[in-house]
Design an enzyme around this catalytic site. Structure first.
Site, short mmCIF file in Angstrom:
data_model
loop_
_atom_site.label_atom_id
_atom_site.label_comp_id
_atom_site.label_asym_id
_atom_site.label_seq_id
_atom_site.Cartn_x
_atom_site.Cartn_y
_atom_site.Cartn_z
N CYS A 1 0.83 -1.20 0.00
CA CYS A 1 0.00 0.00 0.00
C CYS A 1 0.87 1.25 0.00
CB CYS A 1 -0.94 0.00 1.21
SG CYS A 1 -0.11 -0.09 2.80
N THR A 2 2.00 1.20 0.70
CA THR A 2 2.92 2.33 0.71
C THR A 2 3.57 2.51 -0.65
OG1 THR A 2 3.39 2.06 3.07
CG2 THR A 2 5.00 3.28 1.78
#
Length: 446
Positions: free
Chosen positions: A223-224
């Site tokens: 997600c990062t």
């Protein structure tokens, strides 16, 4: 010294059989005459070479990128009785850096293929493979070897092997019997950094003594990487993991090859574009290489040469071994140094003493479990806690067996006092990081 050994061994001619005339001249130059760097107590003779060729048994743990190089280095240096353990099979992605393997070998055990290759290429060398885990062997197996060399990328496996060698030590009247010491040579790389070390269990710092020196495994959350990149590494990982499979820049099904300059250039160019989009600085071609080549880069050969050299030095006693930690950094320029890592008096593996643990009697067992997992000098993975109470062993918590975990889970919410533990109580803790049970002495604080 290693480069001289292997270069001259190759020049001696591979493909013949037996010890042809002059085959070991390159080794004899180190063993049959003294020099400015030889050990002060070394007496030149032909006995060291005979020990190398006929008697010395070496165990190489791992047959991947590190292990393939180690096997080749050791075999060309004169070691003939080599054993290798690896639990993995060959994948297509291994072929670009593990040079003992070929496309026809995909799916086969790494240890067996590596052994077949070395045995077929180097006359009179006998590499014995084991397609197993290191935990599948008992003490009698490890006692067979004079030296053990690690080609591992797992810290847990290193810790387990370290614990096994510590368990083999014999003491008489609290004095270590040096005949029970099996040297452990360990090396590893991460990006453009690496280390090589010599561990003499019971005599020098062991793996557990220096556990904080091993860097944590870096895994960036997807997600990062996908939505909130903050570092240049995030940009490179996005292009490598997400954009490459989507765009398939070099054709459908073509995998990223860290040896191909065109592939690396594509990753670098697109990483720069993504970094500019999020106003991130620091993406360089060199950093892109490190990430795109799965951490296996040319500096890693330096450490394998160092490891092979240390095996030769210890096996022959001709030179003073490394004391005891070598560090190499090729991130910005070239930097290398050695230092002596010191033993810890309270090392959980090699101190031979119960570890002290301080908690208030009102602390819950969950706090003890968290301490075992999170403390820098312990870093256990799934500790099982047992105490002797009223002459019987009582399992307080065991995670690895589902039925026992369910039965002992309520204990995590109980205080140490509620569990019947007392000041000075000994707790026995088992974990996957060591073959030994680690003893702790519980002290209550006010």
């Amino acid at each position: 010294m290693y480069f001289v050994l292997c270069r001259m061994a190759v020049d001696g001619g591979c493909g013949d059989t037996g010890d042809w005339e002059g085959r070991w001249n390159h080794v004899k130059k180190f063993l049959e005459r003294s020099g400015p760097f030889t050990h002060p107590e070394f007496e030149p003779s032909n006995e060291s070479l005979q020990f190398l060729l006929e008697t010395c048994k070496i165990l190489v743990v791992g047959a991947g990128g590190l292990g393939c190089e180690l096997l080749k280095d050791l075999a060309l240096s004169g070691f003939r009785q080599i054993h290798v353990i690896d639990m993995d099979t060959i994948d297509v992605s291994n072929l670009n850096r593990q040079f003992l393997f070929r496309p026809k070998d995909v799916g086969r055990p790494k240890a067996e293929v590596a052994a077949d290759f070395i045995n077929g290429r180097i006359p009179d060398c006998c590499v014995t493979p084991y397609f197993k885990k290191i935990q599948d062997f008992d003490e009698s197996f490890y006692r067979e070897f004079h030296i053990i060399v690690c080609g591992l990328d797992s810290i847990i496996a290193r810790r387990w092997l370290n614990g096994m060698l510590v368990s083999l030590l014999n003491y008489e009247d609290a004095v270590l019997q040096q005949s029970s010491v099996i040297p452990l040579i360990d090396g590893g790389t991460e990006g453009f950094k690496g280390n090589a070390r010599v561990i003499l269990p019971g005599m020098s710092a062991c793996v557990e003594c220096t556990l904080e020196l091993y860097p944590p495994q870096i895994n960036f959350p997807l997600c990062t990487i996908a939505t909130m990149p903050r570092l240049p590494e995030h940009c490179i990982e996005y292009v490598r993991i997400l954009q490459w499979p989507k765009d398939q820049p070099f054709g459908e099904g073509v995998q990223l090859d860290g040896d191909d300059p065109e592939h690396i250039q594509w990753i670098y160019k697109n990483s720069l574009e993504r970094a500019a989009q999020f106003k991130i600085r620091g993406v360089t071609y060199r950093l892109t290489q490190a990430f795109s080549f799965d951490g296996i880069i040319k500096t890693f050969y330096f450490f394998l040469a160092a490891c092979a050299t240390e095996v030769f030095k210890i096996a022959t006693s001709a030179y003073i071994p490394l004391n005891n930690y070598l560090v190499f950094n090729d991130v910005d320029g070239l930097y290398t140094y050695t230092f002596e890592a010191e033993r810890k008096d309270n090392c959980a593996a090699c101190s031979q003493l119960p570890q002290n643990m301080e908690f208030p009697s009102s602390a819950k067992l969950q706090e003890v479990l968290d301490y075992l997992i999170n403390h820098n000098s312990l870093q256990m993975k799934s500790p099982a806690i047992t105490a002797t109470m009223d002459g019987k062993n009582k399992t307080l918590y065991l995670q690895t067996v589902a039925s026992i975990e369910e039965r002992t889970r309520p204990n995590l919410g109980k205080t140490l006092q509620e569990l019947g533990l007392v000041d000075g109580q000994e707790l026995a803790v088992a974990d996957v990081t060591t073959p030994q049970t680690v003893l702790f002495k519980l002290h209550f604080t006010t």
